[in-house]
Design an enzyme around this catalytic site. Structure first.
Site, PDB file in Angstrom:
ATOM      1  N   ASP A   1       8.896 -32.032 -41.607  1.00 28.22           N
ATOM      2  CA  ASP A   1       9.253 -33.441 -41.799  1.00 28.22           C
ATOM      3  C   ASP A   1      10.435 -33.533 -42.757  1.00 28.22           C
ATOM      4  OD1 ASP A   1       7.271 -34.480 -40.104  1.00 28.22           O
ATOM      5  OD2 ASP A   1       5.764 -34.205 -41.664  1.00 28.22           O
TER       6      ASP A   1
ATOM      7  N   LYS B   1       6.141 -27.544 -36.395  1.00 25.73           N
ATOM      8  CA  LYS B   1       6.056 -28.832 -35.700  1.00 25.73           C
ATOM      9  C   LYS B   1       7.349 -29.613 -35.929  1.00 25.73           C
ATOM     10  CE  LYS B   1       3.511 -32.520 -37.146  1.00 25.73           C
ATOM     11  NZ  LYS B   1       4.318 -33.740 -36.999  1.00 25.73           N
TER      12      LYS B   1
ATOM     13  N   HIS C   1       4.390 -41.931 -24.679  1.00 26.73           N
ATOM     14  CA  HIS C   1       3.521 -43.050 -24.267  1.00 26.73           C
ATOM     15  C   HIS C   1       4.371 -43.966 -23.407  1.00 26.73           C
ATOM     16  CE1 HIS C   1       0.422 -46.340 -25.677  1.00 26.73           C
ATOM     17  NE2 HIS C   1       0.509 -46.214 -24.365  1.00 26.73           N
TER      18      HIS C   1
ATOM     19  N   PRO D   1       3.421 -43.350 -16.076  1.00 28.98           N
ATOM     20  CA  PRO D   1       3.147 -41.956 -15.704  1.00 28.98           C
ATOM     21  C   PRO D   1       4.375 -41.157 -15.309  1.00 28.98           C
ATOM     22  CG  PRO D   1       1.416 -43.362 -14.850  1.00 28.98           C
ATOM     23  CD  PRO D   1       2.464 -44.287 -15.451  1.00 28.98           C
ATOM     24  N   ASN D   2       5.250 -41.712 -14.490  1.00 24.65           N
ATOM     25  CA  ASN D   2       6.403 -40.951 -14.013  1.00 24.65           C
ATOM     26  C   ASN D   2       7.326 -40.555 -15.168  1.00 24.65           C
ATOM     27  OD1 ASN D   2       8.076 -39.943 -11.774  1.00 24.65           O
ATOM     28  ND2 ASN D   2       9.502 -41.550 -12.440  1.00 24.65           N
ATOM     29  N   THR D   3       7.491 -41.458 -16.118  1.00 23.19           N
ATOM     30  CA  THR D   3       8.374 -41.188 -17.254  1.00 23.19           C
ATOM     31  C   THR D   3       7.791 -40.116 -18.168  1.00 23.19           C
ATOM     32  OG1 THR D   3       9.214 -43.439 -17.148  1.00 23.19           O
ATOM     33  CG2 THR D   3       9.535 -42.280 -19.232  1.00 23.19           C
TER      34      THR D   3
ATOM     35  N   THR E   1      -4.274 -41.878 -37.444  1.00 22.49           N
ATOM     36  CA  THR E   1      -5.154 -41.986 -38.621  1.00 22.49           C
ATOM     37  C   THR E   1      -4.657 -43.050 -39.597  1.00 22.49           C
ATOM     38  OG1 THR E   1      -3.964 -40.077 -39.475  1.00 22.49           O
ATOM     39  CG2 THR E   1      -6.144 -39.676 -38.582  1.00 22.49           C
TER      40      THR E   1
ATOM     41  N   GLN F   1      -1.941 -39.260 -47.463  1.00 19.03           N
ATOM     42  CA  GLN F   1      -3.143 -38.989 -46.672  1.00 19.03           C
ATOM     43  C   GLN F   1      -4.357 -39.495 -47.449  1.00 19.03           C
ATOM     44  OE1 GLN F   1      -3.130 -37.940 -43.655  1.00 19.03           O
ATOM     45  NE2 GLN F   1      -1.403 -36.580 -43.305  1.00 19.03           N
TER      46      GLN F   1
ATOM     47  N   ARG G   1       3.532 -31.291 -46.423  1.00 14.58           N
ATOM     48  CA  ARG G   1       3.972 -31.262 -47.825  1.00 14.58           C
ATOM     49  C   ARG G   1       3.317 -30.210 -48.713  1.00 14.58           C
ATOM     50  NH1 ARG G   1       3.383 -37.580 -47.839  1.00 14.58           N
ATOM     51  NH2 ARG G   1       1.875 -36.857 -46.282  1.00 14.58           N
TER      52      ARG G   1
HETATM   53  O1  C5P Z   1       2.709 -33.617 -45.250  1.00 17.83           O
HETATM   54  P1  C5P Z   1       1.430 -33.699 -44.456  1.00 17.83           P
HETATM   55  O2  C5P Z   1       0.573 -32.457 -44.516  1.00 17.83           O
HETATM   56  O3  C5P Z   1       0.651 -34.963 -44.750  1.00 17.83           O
HETATM   57  O4  C5P Z   1       1.943 -33.804 -42.944  1.00 17.83           O
HETATM   58  C1  C5P Z   1       1.078 -34.030 -41.868  1.00 17.83           C
HETATM   59  C2  C5P Z   1       1.825 -34.073 -40.579  1.00 17.83           C
HETATM   60  O5  C5P Z   1       0.929 -34.442 -39.546  1.00 17.83           O
HETATM   61  C3  C5P Z   1       2.956 -35.112 -40.538  1.00 17.83           C
HETATM   62  O6  C5P Z   1       3.989 -34.571 -39.706  1.00 17.83           O
HETATM   63  C4  C5P Z   1       2.332 -36.303 -39.876  1.00 17.83           C
HETATM   64  O7  C5P Z   1       3.248 -37.086 -39.181  1.00 17.83           O
HETATM   65  C5  C5P Z   1       1.351 -35.627 -38.914  1.00 17.83           C
HETATM   66  N1  C5P Z   1       0.218 -36.472 -38.505  1.00 17.83           N
HETATM   67  C6  C5P Z   1      -0.684 -37.004 -39.411  1.00 17.83           C
HETATM   68  N2  C5P Z   1      -1.729 -37.767 -38.957  1.00 17.83           N
HETATM   69  C7  C5P Z   1      -1.870 -37.985 -37.664  1.00 17.83           C
HETATM   70  C8  C5P Z   1      -0.984 -37.451 -36.741  1.00 17.83           C
HETATM   71  C9  C5P Z   1       0.072 -36.670 -37.210  1.00 17.83           C
HETATM   72  O8  C5P Z   1      -0.573 -36.780 -40.615  1.00 17.83           O
HETATM   73  N3  C5P Z   1      -2.913 -38.693 -37.234  1.00 17.83           N
END
Ligand code: C5P
Length: 232
Positions: free
Chosen positions: A12, A34, A65, A68-70, A120, A190, A211
């Protein structure tokens, strides 16, 4: 418990230079990467190819999202790029997921197809406001079942929901969990988190960690400490 490539480092970053300075210090035999919407929109497919040339498996986290075709076409483009994993929103419906899976199955090799259950970041109130009443945890289990039946290889879910999804979907359904924090590290934004070890014990296959690694003074040492915490 084994730690082999269970960790997906979330890149990120706002610039390619920042991402590269971390990637240069990571080992593709020990973790995957990722690439999400921000980095992909800035740096594009060429950056993903460069990561793969360094030997990394790439999870292309663009959460498709659309009709379907896209979505099927976007998944095919991801497969052509050679990524290891790609994802879409399960709320796009069974038809969208089936179209993506059918298109991928026609290709010589394909990425794992993973579905996002619920973001989340959405509270129970947010879900009611968009017409989805009920317990978020139950909805995750329901969406995972729909996604599995429609052809997904697995889902992204909170580690707190991993045990329920694992129990309902069995051992061969891949569970990819963000919201993972090693003991004693900052939560950042989080809220509902688990330690890496607890997340694996709850049934997670892949741990998406940003992070705690990317913002650490010594990212390699942070990765090593997480790996050590997973080994019996
Ligand atoms: O820095 P951190 O460990 O919080 O990063 C978590 C990664 O997971 C971020 O790229 C975030 O966008 C992704 N993510 C998330 N929760 C979700 C889906 C994806 O934290 N439900």
């Amino acid at each position: 418990m084994t730690s082999a490539k269970r960790i997906i480092v979330a890149l990120d970053f706002a610039s390619e230079a920042q991402a590269v300075s971390l990637v240069e210090r990571l080992d593709p035999t020990r973790c995957r990467l990722k690439v999400g919407k921000e980095l992909f929109t800035r740096c594009g497919p060429a950056f993903v190819e460069a990561l793969q040339l360094r030997g990394f498996d790439v999870f292309l986290d663009l959460k498709f999202h659309d009709i379907p075709n896209t979505v099927a076409g976007a998944c095919a483009a991801a497969a052509d790029l050679g990524v290891w994993m790609v994802n879409l929103h399960i709320s796009g419906g069974a038809g969208m997921i089936q179209a993506a899976r059918t298109r991928l199955d026609a290709m010589s090799s394909r990425p794992l197809l993973i579905g996002v259950t619920l973001l989340t970041s959405l509270s129970r109130e947010d879900l009611i406001a968009v017409g989805c009443p009920g317990e978020p945890g139950e909805r995750v289990v329901q969406l995972a079942a729909l996604g599995h039946a429609a052809g997904l290889d697995g889902v992204v879910c909170s580690p707190l929901e991993a045990a329920a999804v694992r129990a309902a979907q069995g051992p061969d359904f891949r569970l990819v969990t963000p919201g993972v924090r090693p003991a004693g590290t900052s939560l950042g934004d989080q809220v509902r988190v688990m330690t890496p070890r607890d997340a694996l014990a709850a049934g997670a296959d892949d741990l998406v960690i940003g992070r705690p690694i990317t913002a650490a003074k010594d990212p390699l040492a942070a990765l090593q400490a997480i790996e050590d915490s997973l080994v019996d």
